[in-house]
Design a protein around this motif. Structure first.
Motif, PDB file in Angstrom:
ATOM      1  N   THR A   1      -9.046  -3.377 -11.767  1.00 21.48           N
ATOM      2  CA  THR A   1      -9.811  -3.441 -10.522  1.00 21.48           C
ATOM      3  C   THR A   1      -9.382  -4.645  -9.691  1.00 21.48           C
ATOM      4  N   LEU A   2      -9.094  -5.758 -10.348  1.00 19.63           N
ATOM      5  CA  LEU A   2      -8.624  -6.936  -9.615  1.00 19.63           C
ATOM      6  C   LEU A   2      -7.300  -6.631  -8.917  1.00 19.63           C
ATOM      7  N   GLY A   3      -6.435  -5.880  -9.581  1.00 19.32           N
ATOM      8  CA  GLY A   3      -5.168  -5.498  -8.974  1.00 19.32           C
ATOM      9  C   GLY A   3      -5.363  -4.589  -7.774  1.00 19.32           C
ATOM     10  N   ALA A   4      -6.298  -3.651  -7.869  1.00 20.61           N
ATOM     11  CA  ALA A   4      -6.577  -2.757  -6.745  1.00 20.61           C
ATOM     12  C   ALA A   4      -7.087  -3.537  -5.537  1.00 20.61           C
ATOM     13  N   ALA A   5      -8.010  -4.455  -5.789  1.00 17.66           N
ATOM     14  CA  ALA A   5      -8.567  -5.250  -4.695  1.00 17.66           C
ATOM     15  C   ALA A   5      -7.510  -6.162  -4.087  1.00 17.66           C
ATOM     16  N   SER A   6      -6.733  -6.818  -4.935  1.00 23.56           N
ATOM     17  CA  SER A   6      -5.702  -7.737  -4.444  1.00 23.56           C
ATOM     18  C   SER A   6      -4.601  -6.994  -3.701  1.00 23.56           C
ATOM     19  N   GLY A   7      -4.229  -5.814  -4.208  1.00 22.70           N
ATOM     20  CA  GLY A   7      -3.219  -5.016  -3.530  1.00 22.70           C
ATOM     21  C   GLY A   7      -3.671  -4.582  -2.151  1.00 22.70           C
ATOM     22  N   ALA A   8      -4.931  -4.184  -2.038  1.00 22.37           N
ATOM     23  CA  ALA A   8      -5.464  -3.792  -0.736  1.00 22.37           C
ATOM     24  C   ALA A   8      -5.405  -4.947   0.252  1.00 22.37           C
ATOM     25  N   VAL A   9      -5.803  -6.135  -0.200  1.00 18.10           N
ATOM     26  CA  VAL A   9      -5.765  -7.297   0.687  1.00 18.10           C
ATOM     27  C   VAL A   9      -4.330  -7.633   1.084  1.00 18.10           C
ATOM     28  N   ALA A  10      -3.396  -7.516   0.159  1.00 16.36           N
ATOM     29  CA  ALA A  10      -1.994  -7.773   0.490  1.00 16.36           C
ATOM     30  C   ALA A  10      -1.508  -6.826   1.591  1.00 16.36           C
ATOM     31  N   GLY A  11      -1.901  -5.559   1.521  1.00 14.65           N
ATOM     32  CA  GLY A  11      -1.522  -4.608   2.552  1.00 14.65           C
ATOM     33  C   GLY A  11      -2.158  -4.924   3.887  1.00 14.65           C
ATOM     34  N   LEU A  12      -3.413  -5.323   3.875  1.00 10.42           N
ATOM     35  CA  LEU A  12      -4.092  -5.707   5.103  1.00 10.42           C
ATOM     36  C   LEU A  12      -3.407  -6.900   5.756  1.00 10.42           C
ATOM     37  N   VAL A  13      -3.031  -7.875   4.943  1.00  3.37           N
ATOM     38  CA  VAL A  13      -2.340  -9.058   5.461  1.00  3.37           C
ATOM     39  C   VAL A  13      -1.016  -8.666   6.101  1.00  3.37           C
ATOM     40  N   ALA A  14      -0.220  -7.872   5.408  1.00  3.20           N
ATOM     41  CA  ALA A  14       1.131  -7.567   5.871  1.00  3.20           C
ATOM     42  C   ALA A  14       1.144  -6.724   7.135  1.00  3.20           C
ATOM     43  N   ILE A  15       0.194  -5.817   7.282  1.00  2.00           N
ATOM     44  CA  ILE A  15       0.207  -4.949   8.459  1.00  2.00           C
ATOM     45  C   ILE A  15      -0.378  -5.656   9.678  1.00  2.00           C
ATOM     46  N   THR A  16      -1.073  -6.746   9.481  1.00  2.00           N
ATOM     47  CA  THR A  16      -1.720  -7.449  10.587  1.00  2.00           C
ATOM     48  C   THR A  16      -0.751  -7.821  11.710  1.00  2.00           C
ATOM     49  N   PRO A  17       0.398  -8.425  11.431  1.00  3.55           N
ATOM     50  CA  PRO A  17       1.319  -8.720  12.541  1.00  3.55           C
ATOM     51  C   PRO A  17       2.124  -7.524  12.997  1.00  3.55           C
ATOM     52  N   ALA A  18       2.314  -6.530  12.131  1.00  4.25           N
ATOM     53  CA  ALA A  18       3.313  -5.482  12.363  1.00  4.25           C
ATOM     54  C   ALA A  18       2.758  -4.156  12.831  1.00  4.25           C
ATOM     55  N   GLY A  19       1.476  -3.902  12.637  1.00  2.00           N
ATOM     56  CA  GLY A  19       0.934  -2.565  12.827  1.00  2.00           C
ATOM     57  C   GLY A  19       0.967  -2.037  14.247  1.00  2.00           C
ATOM     58  N   GLY A  20       1.068  -2.936  15.236  1.00  2.00           N
ATOM     59  CA  GLY A  20       1.141  -2.483  16.607  1.00  2.00           C
ATOM     60  C   GLY A  20       2.538  -2.153  17.071  1.00  2.00           C
TER      61      GLY A  20
END
Length: 448
Positions: A273-292
């Protein structure tokens, strides 16, 4: 963040009730991310540090709000000075702004833009706190927040998003904060932990999360709030760019979570579960500058790369010996770097701007700009944050004593504990029916 728009008086936009309401909702969603972060971090620490971890995020809501109104908005978004910081007297105390005054060619009031950006300013120093768990004086942390947002965050926000800021004018793409928020916070975390050192028992004692349900709750609140964080950064919903960012936020987060879990299963044999939560946050971080600037397929690639690389990066603290308690460096710094640089590969030239990445025929030009932005923010935040931590440590002391750290920072700094086990099993009269000895044993077991 949407670029500044210059308009002639005849073309000046009118207030949009729809965009104004949308941005107020997005602002509230971003505000919710700070309590979400508090739960995320609070569940990852041991029982004896839970309240301190919650408070390290919550205090940012108080300190940064007041400083933002007094002068922070002026430094970040006032009239440019040498491309390094802003300053506008009418923004001091938000006292010279008319209630119907619109923001720089947009259809939303200045007050709405100011409060939306305030929520970004609040969560950024809160992100740093996860690297410092268990060992920092609360008064020292509060002072650090005040100094750091003043000297680091407010100017960097101007560099990246302010009209005239040098990274903005260079053409560095940062839709919602890969550099200004995540690299900034991650580099600051690294600078501070290099000054204050490791926790007592680092790499020796078990320091497992005490409440994974809290971690998952926090991650869910962050995921929800991040839609406001990202989609709202276009400052309106007239042309579909915000909708693309919304979709890409979901897509990249899902891909990153799956990639992290796959790595975990291959490397350690389990899906956690810690991996699932951490992975989700990593994806949120990475798409923040790039998603637009990318397509949904590009968002899948960015999320998957971030999930895999960040999962690998969190273990570097054991190899190099820096005690990043809750993996702020491994997730936010590394994830922010990945997302910012991958703009130079996956920008399609058809969404946020006409800038194209390497995979879409744009060559290396945009990648070079992104690299400059990454290195500039990383170096400035790392050095200045370390200097601020060193000054505070040498004057008032940054860390609690070793005895206080071992006994528990919650009792020492807040005179409270997160859970009261003494009443467990109590009846209607309030008397406990459990024998004292087993309760004490359980406390020790959880606290380990």
């Amino acid at each position: 963040m949407a670029p500044a728009i210059t308009t002639l008086a005849a073309d000046a936009p009118a207030l949009s009730a729809a965009n104004t309401g949308f941005m107020l909702i997005c602002s509230a969603m971003v505000m919710l991310m700070t309590p979400g972060l508090a739960f995320f971090y609070g569940g990852m620490v041991r029982v004896k540090s839970t309240l301190n971890m919650l408070m390290m995020s919550f205090i940012s809501l108080g300190i940064v709000t007041v400083l933002w109104v007094l002068y922070g908005f002026s430094i970040a978004f006032g009239t440019d000075n040498a491309s390094l910081f802003g300053w506008s007297s009418e923004y001091l105390g938000l006292s010279g702004i008319g209630v119907d005054q619109l923001w720089d060619g947009y259809t939303i009031p200045v007050f709405v833009f100011a409060v939306f950006q305030l929520m970004f300013a609040i969560i950024t120093p809160a992100l740093i706190s996860g690297a410092l768990a268990d060992r920092v004086k609360f008064t020292a942390w509060a002072l650090f927040i005040a100094l750091w947002v003043t000297i680091v965050y407010f100017p960097v926000a101007h560099w990246v998003w302010g009209s005239g800021g040098w990274l903005f004018e260079m053409g560095v793409i940062d839709f919602a904060g890969g550099t200004a928020v995540h690299i900034n916070a991650g580099a600051a975390a690294l600078g501070v932990i290099l000054v204050i050192g490791k926790r007592v028992g680092f790499k020796k004692d078990p320091m497992r999360p005490h409440s994974l349900p809290l971690v998952m709750l926090g991650a869910a609140l962050l995921w929800f709030g991040w839609f406001g964080f990202n989609a709202g950064s276009w400052l309106g919903n007239d042309d579909g760019v915000g909708a693309v960012m919304f979709v890409n936020t979901q897509v990249a987060t899902a891909a990153a979570m799956l990639a992290w879990l796959a790595y975990e299963k291959i490397r350690h044999g389990s899906f956690t579960t810690l991996g699932a939560a951490s992975g989700a946050v990593a994806g949120l971080v990475a798409i923040t500058p790039a998603g637009g600037s990318c397509s949904p397929l590009g968002a899948i690639a960015i999320g998957a790369i971030a999930g895999l690389v960040c999962a690998m990066a969190v273990g570097l603290k054991y190899k190099f010996g820096y005690d990043d308690s809750l993996d702020v460096v491994g997730v936010h710094l590394v994830g922010g770097i990945i997302g910012s640089l991958l703009v130079g590969f996956f920008a399609t030239g058809g969404v946020q701007s006409d800038a194209k990445g390497l995979f879409y025929g744009g060559g290396l030009e945009q990648l070079g700009k992104q690299a400059v932005g990454v290195l500039a923010v990383l170096a400035y935040s790392l050095v200045v944050s370390a200097i601020l931590a060193l000054i505070i440590d040498k004057t008032m002391g940054m860390r609690v004593s070793e005895d206080d750290e071992v006994s528990g920072i919650d009792q020492v700094e807040h005179a409270e504990t997160a859970y009261d086990f003494s009443g467990a099993g109590g009846g209607a009269s309030g008397r406990t029916t459990a024998a004292p000895a087993p309760v004490a044993t359980e406390n020790k077991k959880v606290d380990a």
